[in-house]
Write an enzyme that holds these catalytic residues in place. Structure first.
Site, PDB file in Angstrom:
ATOM      1  CE  LYS A 168      -4.052  -2.144   2.091  1.00 56.38           C
ATOM      2  NZ  LYS A 168      -5.098  -2.060   3.110  1.00 56.38           N
ATOM      3  CG  ASN A 176      -7.719   0.608  -0.647  1.00 56.00           C
ATOM      4  OD1 ASN A 176      -7.966   1.647  -1.274  1.00 56.00           O
ATOM      5  ND2 ASN A 176      -8.645  -0.037   0.031  1.00 56.00           N
ATOM      6  CG  ASN A 206       0.953   0.623  18.573  1.00 59.62           C
ATOM      7  OD1 ASN A 206       0.373  -0.418  18.276  1.00 59.62           O
ATOM      8  ND2 ASN A 206       2.163   0.928  18.102  1.00 59.62           N
ATOM      9  CE1 TYR A 246     -10.360  -9.433   5.656  1.00 56.71           C
ATOM     10  CE2 TYR A 246     -10.908 -11.682   5.027  1.00 56.71           C
ATOM     11  CZ  TYR A 246     -10.251 -10.501   4.779  1.00 56.71           C
ATOM     12  OH  TYR A 246      -9.467 -10.383   3.658  1.00 56.71           O
ATOM     13  N   GLY A 304     -13.969  -7.853  10.744  1.00 54.25           N
ATOM     14  CA  GLY A 304     -13.803  -6.844   9.695  1.00 54.25           C
ATOM     15  C   GLY A 304     -14.299  -7.254   8.315  1.00 54.25           C
TER      16      GLY A 304
HETATM   17  P1  ATR Z   1      -0.654  -3.297   9.384  1.00 51.79           P
HETATM   18  O1  ATR Z   1      -0.379  -2.709   8.037  1.00 51.79           O
HETATM   19  O2  ATR Z   1      -1.487  -4.552   9.382  1.00 51.79           O
HETATM   20  O3  ATR Z   1      -1.168  -2.273  10.346  1.00 51.79           O
HETATM   21  P2  ATR Z   1       1.939  -3.048  10.599  1.00 51.79           P
HETATM   22  O4  ATR Z   1       2.137  -1.720   9.948  1.00 51.79           O
HETATM   23  O5  ATR Z   1       3.076  -4.010  10.676  1.00 51.79           O
HETATM   24  O6  ATR Z   1       0.759  -3.837   9.890  1.00 51.79           O
HETATM   25  O7  ATR Z   1       1.360  -2.758  12.090  1.00 51.79           O
HETATM   26  C1  ATR Z   1       1.030  -3.811  12.949  1.00 51.79           C
HETATM   27  C2  ATR Z   1       0.358  -3.247  14.196  1.00 51.79           C
HETATM   28  O8  ATR Z   1      -0.024  -4.327  15.039  1.00 51.79           O
HETATM   29  C3  ATR Z   1       1.249  -2.353  15.038  1.00 51.79           C
HETATM   30  O9  ATR Z   1       0.436  -1.409  15.713  1.00 51.79           O
HETATM   31  C4  ATR Z   1       1.856  -3.361  16.022  1.00 51.79           C
HETATM   32  O10 ATR Z   1       2.329  -2.822  17.219  1.00 51.79           O
HETATM   33  P3  ATR Z   1       3.841  -2.203  17.276  1.00 51.79           P
HETATM   34  O11 ATR Z   1       3.741  -0.871  16.594  1.00 51.79           O
HETATM   35  O12 ATR Z   1       4.131  -2.113  18.716  1.00 51.79           O
HETATM   36  O13 ATR Z   1       4.719  -3.166  16.528  1.00 51.79           O
HETATM   37  C5  ATR Z   1       0.633  -4.195  16.308  1.00 51.79           C
HETATM   38  N1  ATR Z   1       0.940  -5.548  16.828  1.00 51.79           N
HETATM   39  C6  ATR Z   1       1.345  -6.619  16.139  1.00 51.79           C
HETATM   40  N2  ATR Z   1       1.507  -7.685  16.949  1.00 51.79           N
HETATM   41  C7  ATR Z   1       1.174  -7.256  18.210  1.00 51.79           C
HETATM   42  C8  ATR Z   1       1.114  -7.880  19.496  1.00 51.79           C
HETATM   43  N3  ATR Z   1       1.435  -9.166  19.662  1.00 51.79           N
HETATM   44  N4  ATR Z   1       0.724  -7.147  20.542  1.00 51.79           N
HETATM   45  C9  ATR Z   1       0.401  -5.841  20.401  1.00 51.79           C
HETATM   46  N5  ATR Z   1       0.429  -5.187  19.207  1.00 51.79           N
HETATM   47  C10 ATR Z   1       0.815  -5.884  18.131  1.00 51.79           C
END
Ligand code: ATR
Length: 277
Positions: free
Chosen positions: A69, A90, A154, A225, A245
């Protein structure tokens, strides 16, 4: 004269799981349009080349999914307001010498909440968990609806602070309170809507969120989802109304369909038939 068939695709890596071909085929059937729509796997370092090849094959438009994206945003020569603010695209429209980038994710989320789940965002207190692309892609559309307060949280709080700074000008223009709270310090007070925009559910990971944030009467929404997350299960056990979702997926597709064909397809029957699978 028979209308020329138009060609579309969704591009991602991986892509085999994508429901977009099915959704756009259902929209085309319902609206009587003659299109084809295929799923295209792009090698991770070949997104641009994949797009240029598809344009050479007379593709009219494309949806873009993970992890491309941001690259789609950089590739586009013009952007819609939503795409420019999210810095992510997207939906691509290919027009003569222009590649126009849109972002329909936020509109998809808001329509699912308001039209399918009957929850207005105006004057509501909303908690958004996550600060990755999925969260960033929907914040502007949520602000447009003027909730009373949008709280961002977050695991990595610095990312949430960066989003808050970036959104400052829009927060002021919509007159919304946008606040950031560390995930471990979330208050136990009532949120009308809680949205999980993290990818934690993909790996069956726990979010590290105190389950006391879930209340009876809240709507708890997981952008994921296809599988029930522990986040949703916990919210249900506390009496919250919940949703995955899938509706957002169909609504963002409907908005892309509208951009390409200027026709609004029906979404309810498509959501129902996908859910029945
Ligand atoms: P996407 O495009 O799906 O948002 P991303 O940019 O990699 O993917 O972001 C993933 C998000 O999920 C982030 O907010 C991440 O938290 P961090 O910024 O701390 O990495 C969150 N995330 C992923 N696994 C997690 C977990 N086990 N617990 C809490 N937050 C998680």
């Amino acid at each position: 004269m028979t209308e020329l068939k138009k060609h579309f695709a969704v591009i991602g890596n991986p892509i085999h799981h994508s429901l977009s071909p099915q959704i756009h085929a259902a929209f085309a059937k319902e609206t009587g349009l003659h299109i084809d729509y295929e799923a295209v796997l792009s090698p991770l370092n070949q997104f641009k080349n994949t797009i240029y090849q598809l344009i050479a094959q007379k593709l009219n438009g494309a949806n873009v999914t993970l992890p491309f994206k941001k690259e789609a945003y950089e590739l586009a020569s013009q952007h819609s307001n939503h795409a420019r603010i999210a810095e992510a695209v997207n939906t691509l429209e290919f027009k003569e010498d222009e590649i126009i980038g849109h972002n329909t994710d936020g509109i998809g989320l808001v329509r699912d909440l308001e039209q399918n789940l009957n929850v207005d965002l105006k004057s509501k207190k909303i908690l958004l968990i996550g600060a990755g692309g999925a969260a960033e892609g929907v914040i502007y559309s949520m602000l447009e609806k003027k909730p009373s307060e949008l709280i961002l949280t977050n695991r990595t709080i610095e990312k949430t602070n960066a989003i808050q700074n970036k959104m400052d000008v829009h927060v002021k223009s919509f007159d919304v309170n946008l606040n950031v709270i560390e995930i471990s310090k979330l208050p136990h007070q009532y949120f009308d809507i809680i949205i999980n925009a993290t990818s934690a559910g993909l790996n069956n990971a726990e979010l590290g969120i105190d389950h006391k944030v879930f209340h009876e009467g809240s709507l708890v929404y997981d952008m994921m989802y296809g599988k029930e997350t522990s986040f949703i299960r916990e919210a249900q056990s506390k009496g919250s109304k919940t949703s995955d979702g899938l509706g957002m997926l169909v609504e963002q597709a409907a908005e892309a369909f509208f951009i390409w064909h200027h026709i609004k397809p029906q979404t309810k029957s498509v959501i129902e038939s996908l859910r029945a699978l």
